[in-house]
Enzyme design. Structure first.
Site, PDB file in Angstrom:
ATOM      1  N   ASP A 120      17.091  65.315 -81.591  1.00  0.00           N
ATOM      2  CA  ASP A 120      16.952  65.417 -80.140  1.00  0.00           C
ATOM      3  C   ASP A 120      16.079  66.636 -79.854  1.00  0.00           C
ATOM      4  O   ASP A 120      15.805  67.442 -80.753  1.00  0.00           O
ATOM      5  CB  ASP A 120      18.347  65.574 -79.515  1.00  0.00           C
ATOM      6  CG  ASP A 120      18.353  65.482 -77.996  1.00  0.00           C
ATOM      7  OD1 ASP A 120      17.321  65.091 -77.409  1.00  0.00           O
ATOM      8  OD2 ASP A 120      19.391  65.811 -77.394  1.00  0.00           O
ATOM      9  N   ARG A 140      24.567  61.415 -63.211  1.00  0.00           N
ATOM     10  CA  ARG A 140      23.829  62.090 -64.276  1.00  0.00           C
ATOM     11  C   ARG A 140      23.537  63.504 -63.776  1.00  0.00           C
ATOM     12  O   ARG A 140      22.858  63.673 -62.756  1.00  0.00           O
ATOM     13  CB  ARG A 140      22.524  61.367 -64.596  1.00  0.00           C
ATOM     14  CG  ARG A 140      21.694  62.060 -65.694  1.00  0.00           C
ATOM     15  CD  ARG A 140      20.375  61.328 -65.902  1.00  0.00           C
ATOM     16  NE  ARG A 140      19.511  62.035 -66.816  1.00  0.00           N
ATOM     17  CZ  ARG A 140      19.448  61.826 -68.125  1.00  0.00           C
ATOM     18  NH1 ARG A 140      20.221  60.924 -68.683  1.00  0.00           N
ATOM     19  NH2 ARG A 140      18.613  62.512 -68.887  1.00  0.00           N
ATOM     20  N   GLN A 192      24.390  56.593 -74.044  1.00  0.00           N
ATOM     21  CA  GLN A 192      23.370  56.689 -75.086  1.00  0.00           C
ATOM     22  C   GLN A 192      23.948  56.325 -76.445  1.00  0.00           C
ATOM     23  O   GLN A 192      23.291  55.660 -77.258  1.00  0.00           O
ATOM     24  CB  GLN A 192      22.790  58.107 -75.126  1.00  0.00           C
ATOM     25  CG  GLN A 192      21.751  58.336 -76.217  1.00  0.00           C
ATOM     26  CD  GLN A 192      20.476  57.542 -76.003  1.00  0.00           C
ATOM     27  OE1 GLN A 192      19.881  57.611 -74.922  1.00  0.00           O
ATOM     28  NE2 GLN A 192      20.041  56.787 -77.002  1.00  0.00           N
ATOM     29  N   HIS A 214      27.140  62.250 -73.523  1.00  0.00           N
ATOM     30  CA  HIS A 214      26.161  61.238 -73.121  1.00  0.00           C
ATOM     31  C   HIS A 214      26.622  59.894 -73.693  1.00  0.00           C
ATOM     32  O   HIS A 214      25.982  59.321 -74.581  1.00  0.00           O
ATOM     33  CB  HIS A 214      24.791  61.621 -73.664  1.00  0.00           C
ATOM     34  CG  HIS A 214      23.647  60.911 -73.014  1.00  0.00           C
ATOM     35  ND1 HIS A 214      23.813  59.957 -72.028  1.00  0.00           N
ATOM     36  CD2 HIS A 214      22.288  61.015 -73.219  1.00  0.00           C
ATOM     37  CE1 HIS A 214      22.619  59.512 -71.646  1.00  0.00           C
ATOM     38  NE2 HIS A 214      21.690  60.131 -72.352  1.00  0.00           N
TER      39      HIS A 214
END
Length: 315
Positions: free
Chosen positions: A231, A108, A138, A135
């Site tokens: 987000d 990450r 996710q 990502h």
């Protein structure tokens, strides 16, 4: 068709077919049912995984660790002070060392090229826990949550509001194109994603019965939406742009009026977390019955477990 993902890296959903992504979602649902029933697995028994973090995370770190332990494995956390990627030691050298000690590596951090270089040299599966571009773990959690609420993904209208160029917008667009969702980005034109990725996703969506579209007007964008997604307005490393983004993105804040504009009574709200309430979403929406953010957060555990079990597990 039997799906076998043994030994595969998980760097971006671009690398996976619709059938492979759906397999991971189905495996996630199965593992979630077992977890809820108190059934512990042994798919990762004897396996060691390395968790490399340039960027901190609550959900990603905890999900990888708990998922590994649930299935009998061991997770070793290596923070930015424990690794010297590209500084004291090259990424290739780090990969070759860790690949001889661990069965899988999670990364990450910032640059996509770092996780790709780890994958090139490690000799074991490497999983992308987040980069500036993508990502993918996710997205699996997001899609599992949508599937749980609507029974399907195909034909679902998923609207993302905010910075249309960030890793979440990119990854949601790829996943939606692969699985036949109608994906919408609502943002200022200056924050639309790169045209090359858009064209790739539009071509994919034509094959799967989905669609990719863009709006500058948020209320028009959310009409008919099954799921509304947002987000933070400034990602990690972009904190200096926050005031500029607030001024630009204020019209895209998800509030009760915007949720009502879907025209549906079953629309849900999603967020990858952490959320800055008052910026991209109001407290009212975040705490409402339409908000599925904590189901979504839990699903990080089950989908990450599925990725590890599918790629290095004893199944």
């Amino acid at each position: 068709m039997a799906i076998n993902l043994k030994g595969r890296h998980f760097l971006t959903l671009r690398d996976f077919s619709p059938q492979e992504i759906q397999y991971l979602l189905d495996l996630s649902a199965s593992l979630k049912s077992k977890k809820r029933a108190g059934i512990r697995g042994k798919a990762l028994e004897g396996k060691n995984i390395a968790l490399l973090f340039e960027k901190p995370s609550t959900r990603t770190r905890c999900a990888f660790t708990a998922a590994c332990v649930d299935e009998g494995g061991h997770a070793e956390y290596l923070g930015k002070n424990d690794i010297q990627l590209g500084h004291k030691e090259s990424v290739a050298d780090t990969a070759r060392v860790l690949g001889r000690m661990f069965d899988g590596i999670q990364f990450r951090g910032f640059e996509q090229k770092t996780v790709e270089e780890l994958a090139r040299y490690a000799g074991v599966p490497v999983w992308n826990g987040l980069t500036d571009l993508y990502h993918p773990t996710q997205i699996l959690a997001d899609f599992l949550t949508i599937q749980e609420n609507f029974g399907t993904l195909k034909g679902v209208r998923l609207v993302y509001l905010g910075d249309g160029r960030n890793n979440m917008a990119n990854s949601l667009m790829i996943g939606s194109a692969k699985l036949g969702l109608h994906f919408v980005i609502a943002s200022p034109k200056s924050l639309f994603p790169q045209s090359e990725l858009v064209n790739e996703c539009k071509a994919l969506a034509e094959e799967t019965g989905g669609s990719i579209s863009f709006f500058e007007n948020p209320k028009e964008a959310v009409e008919g939406a099954h799921a509304i997604y947002t987000d933070v307005w400034a990602s990690m490393g972009e904190e200096d742009k926050l005031q500029e983004r607030i001024a630009l993105l204020e019209p895209y804040r998800v509030d009760a009026s915007l949720m009502a504009s879907t025209g549906r009574d079953d629309s849900i709200f999603l967020h990858c977390l952490p959320a800055v309430k008052g910026n991209e979403v109001t407290e009212e929406v975040f705490e409402s019955s339409q908000s599925k953010v904590f189901d979504e957060a839990e699903n990080r555990l089950h989908t990450i477990k599925a990725v590890m079990v599918a790629t290095i597990g004893n199944i």
